[in-house]
Design a protein around this motif. Sequence first.
Motif, PDB file in Angstrom:
ATOM      1  N   GLN A   4       0.825  -1.199   0.000  1.00 49.80           N
ATOM      2  CA  GLN A   4       0.000   0.000   0.000  1.00 49.80           C
ATOM      3  C   GLN A   4       0.861   1.251   0.000  1.00 49.80           C
ATOM      4  O   GLN A   4       1.790   1.365   0.794  1.00 49.80           O
ATOM      5  CB  GLN A   4      -0.899   0.022   1.236  1.00 49.80           C
ATOM      6  CG  GLN A   4      -2.058  -0.956   1.192  1.00 49.80           C
ATOM      7  CD  GLN A   4      -2.988  -0.727   2.370  1.00 49.80           C
ATOM      8  OE1 GLN A   4      -2.553  -0.638   3.501  1.00 49.80           O
ATOM      9  NE2 GLN A   4      -4.263  -0.626   2.104  1.00 49.80           N
ATOM     10  N   ASN A   5       0.545   2.195  -0.886  1.00 49.86           N
ATOM     11  CA  ASN A   5       1.189   3.489  -0.766  1.00 49.86           C
ATOM     12  C   ASN A   5       0.360   4.330   0.203  1.00 49.86           C
ATOM     13  O   ASN A   5      -0.660   3.877   0.722  1.00 49.86           O
ATOM     14  CB  ASN A   5       1.354   4.160  -2.144  1.00 49.86           C
ATOM     15  CG  ASN A   5       0.027   4.513  -2.789  1.00 49.86           C
ATOM     16  OD1 ASN A   5      -0.999   4.719  -2.128  1.00 49.86           O
ATOM     17  ND2 ASN A   5       0.024   4.576  -4.111  1.00 49.86           N
ATOM     18  N   SER A   8      -3.428   4.723  -0.662  1.00 47.47           N
ATOM     19  CA  SER A   8      -4.193   3.490  -0.438  1.00 47.47           C
ATOM     20  C   SER A   8      -4.406   3.275   1.057  1.00 47.47           C
ATOM     21  O   SER A   8      -5.474   2.871   1.505  1.00 47.47           O
ATOM     22  CB  SER A   8      -3.464   2.289  -1.031  1.00 47.47           C
ATOM     23  OG  SER A   8      -3.349   2.398  -2.424  1.00 47.47           O
ATOM     24  N   ALA A  72       6.849   9.248   2.365  1.00 42.33           N
ATOM     25  CA  ALA A  72       5.840   8.356   1.789  1.00 42.33           C
ATOM     26  C   ALA A  72       4.932   9.112   0.823  1.00 42.33           C
ATOM     27  O   ALA A  72       4.559   8.592  -0.236  1.00 42.33           O
ATOM     28  CB  ALA A  72       5.006   7.724   2.908  1.00 42.33           C
ATOM     29  N   THR A  75       6.969   9.760  -2.374  1.00 39.23           N
ATOM     30  CA  THR A  75       7.135   8.533  -3.157  1.00 39.23           C
ATOM     31  C   THR A  75       5.859   8.184  -3.907  1.00 39.23           C
ATOM     32  O   THR A  75       5.887   7.857  -5.102  1.00 39.23           O
ATOM     33  CB  THR A  75       7.516   7.356  -2.230  1.00 39.23           C
ATOM     34  OG1 THR A  75       8.734   7.677  -1.557  1.00 39.23           O
ATOM     35  CG2 THR A  75       7.702   6.083  -3.026  1.00 39.23           C
ATOM     36  N   ALA A  76       4.730   8.261  -3.207  1.00 44.81           N
ATOM     37  CA  ALA A  76       3.456   7.931  -3.840  1.00 44.81           C
ATOM     38  C   ALA A  76       3.053   8.986  -4.860  1.00 44.81           C
ATOM     39  O   ALA A  76       2.510   8.671  -5.919  1.00 44.81           O
ATOM     40  CB  ALA A  76       2.373   7.793  -2.771  1.00 44.81           C
ATOM     41  N   THR A  79       4.204   8.749  -8.549  1.00 43.84           N
ATOM     42  CA  THR A  79       3.537   7.841  -9.477  1.00 43.84           C
ATOM     43  C   THR A  79       2.024   7.971  -9.448  1.00 43.84           C
ATOM     44  O   THR A  79       1.319   7.258 -10.143  1.00 43.84           O
ATOM     45  CB  THR A  79       3.896   6.380  -9.142  1.00 43.84           C
ATOM     46  OG1 THR A  79       3.550   6.108  -7.787  1.00 43.84           O
ATOM     47  CG2 THR A  79       5.386   6.140  -9.329  1.00 43.84           C
ATOM     48  N   ARG A  80       1.538   8.884  -8.615  1.00 45.40           N
ATOM     49  CA  ARG A  80       0.089   9.031  -8.477  1.00 45.40           C
ATOM     50  C   ARG A  80      -0.526   9.660  -9.722  1.00 45.40           C
ATOM     51  O   ARG A  80       0.001  10.610 -10.291  1.00 45.40           O
ATOM     52  CB  ARG A  80      -0.229   9.907  -7.261  1.00 45.40           C
ATOM     53  CG  ARG A  80      -1.716   9.932  -6.892  1.00 45.40           C
ATOM     54  CD  ARG A  80      -1.949  10.919  -5.767  1.00 45.40           C
ATOM     55  NE  ARG A  80      -3.330  10.873  -5.327  1.00 45.40           N
ATOM     56  CZ  ARG A  80      -3.919  11.838  -4.626  1.00 45.40           C
ATOM     57  NH1 ARG A  80      -3.250  12.921  -4.301  1.00 45.40           N
ATOM     58  NH2 ARG A  80      -5.172  11.722  -4.256  1.00 45.40           N
TER      59      ARG A  80
END
Length: 284
Positions: A4-5, A8, A72, A75-76, A79-80
Amino acid sequence: MFPQNIFSKLNSEYYKLTSSEKKVADFVIANGTVAQSMSISELAEACDVAEATISRFCRRLEYDGYPSFKLAIATAQATRKQANPLTGEVKADDPIPELARKLAGANIDAILETQGLLDPLAIQAAADLLVKADRVLCMGQGGSMLLAHEAAHLFSTAFSKFFSVSGSHMQVIKTAQLSEQDVILYFSYSGSTHELMDLLRLAKARRVKVLLITRFSNSPGALEADLVLQCGSTETPLQLGSIPARVAQLYLIDVLFSEICRRDLEGCKQRRALVADALSAKHV
């Protein structure tokens, strides 16, 4: 299970958050790019909460502290995808082959994510529950009721005890007449509708077991249901009723149906043959 990112994780944990923590979650979801560069004081001010709330929020999401929480997000966020009313990130200028490719990918991803979320013990327990039941009423609201109809239709080709019940009033009427030997199979993507919660209270009073198929394992409905099967595919408010979300639930129905049928393959084969023979008269 799929890793899970942060986004999520926020979806999964949202219903457990306090009102102050939900303010932080709402801000981060809507302003990920901005939030990843804010200090803890700036985020607290933007959300109108105390810094202690931000720290508690980070710990609840299992991050060591605010720096790891920001990492976090970054990082997410890298690519979100931006919110889109169309699933598969279909764009207005996509040619039809590209549109079809993206939608196929979204549906495949929904199945694969659901496969990753499958708990074999939960599937076995769900199958046990349905096999032992005298009657199984399949229910839902709105688009979820379509899935309840589909489940009842599929199971009815091999078992005579599955019925779909439409409309919240009729669902309450039927539930009030159930016994401890009956089961409700309920579909709710959010797991947080008033109709579901009302039905769960009535079912509990009647000692009727409820098997819930939902996206969110920590939703109010999931916390009250006797057994939960989690489907994959996250849809935004603009993608309400998306096909991938339904495909994920249909896949779960298929897994559950197959698990039950293989416990009595010969019996299922004979009953489905009788149904097929009876329906053959309907064809020209």
